[in-house]
Design a protein around this motif. Structure first.
Motif, PDB file in Angstrom:
ATOM      1  N   CYS A  18      -2.076  -5.128   3.520  1.00 42.32           N
ATOM      2  CA  CYS A  18      -1.590  -3.813   3.123  1.00 42.32           C
ATOM      3  C   CYS A  18      -0.409  -3.443   4.015  1.00 42.32           C
ATOM      4  N   CYS A  21      -1.504   0.016   6.268  1.00 47.21           N
ATOM      5  CA  CYS A  21      -2.480   0.060   7.368  1.00 47.21           C
ATOM      6  C   CYS A  21      -2.757  -1.311   7.959  1.00 47.21           C
ATOM      7  N   CYS A  50      -6.147  -1.055  -1.569  1.00 48.64           N
ATOM      8  CA  CYS A  50      -6.522  -1.433  -0.214  1.00 48.64           C
ATOM      9  C   CYS A  50      -7.905  -0.837   0.067  1.00 48.64           C
ATOM     10  N   CYS A  53      -7.359   2.038   3.198  1.00 47.15           N
ATOM     11  CA  CYS A  53      -6.607   3.294   3.069  1.00 47.15           C
ATOM     12  C   CYS A  53      -6.401   3.709   1.616  1.00 47.15           C
TER      13      CYS A  53
END
Ligand SMILES: [Zn+2]
Length: 179
Positions: A18, A21, A50, A53
């Motif tokens: 991701c 994050c 994700c 997050c």
């Protein structure tokens, strides 16, 4: 011949970094496509999230493809977020290659074996069928299915494929008696 079946219990996660994050795991969730028309060209994405997050990541399924190149049923499936089409799209190795992710099959599959009746005639022949392309090491799978150690598997199994090499396709093996 005893049949064993490898099948998925849910869709695998995606090992995909991701950009927000830094987590390396994403999920298809309920499975959603996005279709965008641009004149006579279509973009189709599979949307994944994700797991840390919740950021949405778009995976390209078709990029700028002529509308006329789509089978109407397939196109309908994209619009309806058809679960079978989500699964077959996710499991298509081409999608993974194009979007640079790998599938994480941990906890997403199982091995079904008929209740063992190994007291029948020796040797026992087993056919392993893959309903889904789950990458497994045959020696590990056989050890689990028979409740044997991996050393015992290597000693008692006759098989014409490499037992230590991960595969995603069916095979057969013969279990020799333990004595
Ligand atoms: Zn994230």
């Amino acid at each position: 011949m005893l049949p064993w079946v490898v099948r998925r219990t849910r869709l695998p996660l995606l090992s995909l970094r991701c950009v927000d994050c830094g987590s390396e795991s994403a999920t298809t969730g309920d499975g959603r496509f996005r279709v965008n028309a641009n004149g006579k060209l279509l973009d189709v994405w599979l949307l994944v999230r994700c797991v840390s997050c919740d950021r949405t990541i778009k995976l390209t399924v078709h990029g700028r493809a002529p509308v006329s190149s789509f089978d109407p049923a397939e196109l309908g499936g994209y619009h309806a977020n058809d679960p079978e089409l989500v699964a077959s799209t996710l499991l298509d190795p081409l999608l993974a290659r194009r979007n640079r992710f790998t599938l994480d099959w941990n906890g997403a599959w199982r091995l079904d074996t008929p209740s063992a009746r190994l007291d029948e005639a020796w040797p026992v022949q087993v056919e392993v069928v893959f309903e889904d392309p789950v990458p497994v090491r045959p020696d590990w799978l056989i050890a689990q299915g028979l409740g044997l150690s991996r050393n015992e598997v290597l000693r008692r199994i006759k098989c014409d494929i490499p037992l230590r090499r991960t595969r995603i396709a069916g095979f057969t093996f013969i279990l020799m008696t333990g004595d």
